[in-house]
Design an enzyme around this catalytic site. Structure first.
Site, PDB file in Angstrom:
ATOM      1  N   SER A  40      33.137  28.693  39.456  1.00  0.00           N
ATOM      2  CA  SER A  40      33.054  29.456  40.702  1.00  0.00           C
ATOM      3  C   SER A  40      33.684  28.746  41.890  1.00  0.00           C
ATOM      4  O   SER A  40      33.791  27.513  41.925  1.00  0.00           O
ATOM      5  CB  SER A  40      31.590  29.773  41.036  1.00  0.00           C
ATOM      6  OG  SER A  40      31.034  30.615  40.065  1.00  0.00           O
ATOM      7  N   GLN A  41      34.055  29.548  42.866  1.00  0.00           N
ATOM      8  CA  GLN A  41      34.617  29.055  44.121  1.00  0.00           C
ATOM      9  C   GLN A  41      33.622  28.098  44.780  1.00  0.00           C
ATOM     10  O   GLN A  41      32.448  28.433  44.941  1.00  0.00           O
ATOM     11  CB  GLN A  41      34.875  30.262  45.023  1.00  0.00           C
ATOM     12  CG  GLN A  41      35.434  29.948  46.367  1.00  0.00           C
ATOM     13  CD  GLN A  41      35.701  31.226  47.161  1.00  0.00           C
ATOM     14  OE1 GLN A  41      35.238  32.296  46.822  1.00  0.00           O
ATOM     15  NE2 GLN A  41      36.459  31.079  48.222  1.00  0.00           N
TER      16      GLN A  41
END
Length: 189
Positions: A40-41
């Site tokens: 994930s970011q």
């Protein structure tokens, strides 16, 4: 001092990416890790961890552990007096995540292969904190049932980052905290 920034410094993202993606570790975007899944970011992970408010000694469940990065970050936040169980459905990602997590030398955290058809890891419930890194269509009651009283769960539901808070008396409160995109939460039969 921000415990989330401290965890990010102690557990660099680079060690949780496939070799060919490691040069992109500093990019604030999701990065592919295989099996249609992503790491994930970082900004999203930080937002989720801040909402979760993990404290030293907490028992934490990490649903959708993927590369193991979120599990390792959670382990840093709980410290050795806590415990973290990451669960992942994809067998190749379970192996990848376990190798990555082992390199952090945090034996109070582990990654298990999710049981097909079962959400979470009910064997070790109840958890003080639950982090879900995949998007549910609606709030899964079986994960709420695994939450301690008091406890907090952060989960994306239909695009909305959702905080579920259970009080010491068992009362559940749900609030929304912005719109995000995630891979879908799946449970194979």
């Amino acid at each position: 001092m921000d415990p989330v920034l401290d965890a990010f410094a102690a557990v660099p993202r680079e060690g949780f990416l496939p070799r060919e993606m490691r040069g992109n570790a500093a990019f604030d975007q999701p990065l592919p890790i295989g099996q249609g899944q992503t790491n994930s970011q970082p900004r999203t992970v930080a937002d989720m961890l801040r909402l979760l408010e993990v404290a030293p000694g907490d028992a934490v469940l990490d649903v959708g552990s993927g590369s193991g990065w979120s599990t390792a970050l959670l382990a840093h936040l709980t410290g050795p007096e806590g415990s973290v169980v990451g669960v992942e459905l994809e067998p190749s990602l379970v192996r990848f995540g376990r190798r990555n997590l082992a390199a952090t030398d945090q034996p109070w955290a582990r990654i298990e292969r999710a049981t097909p058809g079962v959400l979470g890891w009910p064997e070790d419930a109840a958890y003080d904190r639950i982090l879900v890194s995949a998007e549910a269509e609606e709030l899964p009651p079986e994960l709420v049932d695994q939450l301690a009283a008091p406890g907090r769960m952060v989960i994306p539901v239909a695009g909305l980052m959702t905080l579920v808070e259970r009080s010491a008396t068992g009362e559940v409160r749900v609030s929304g905290h912005g719109w995000y995109r995630f891979v879908p939460l799946r449970r194979r039969p």
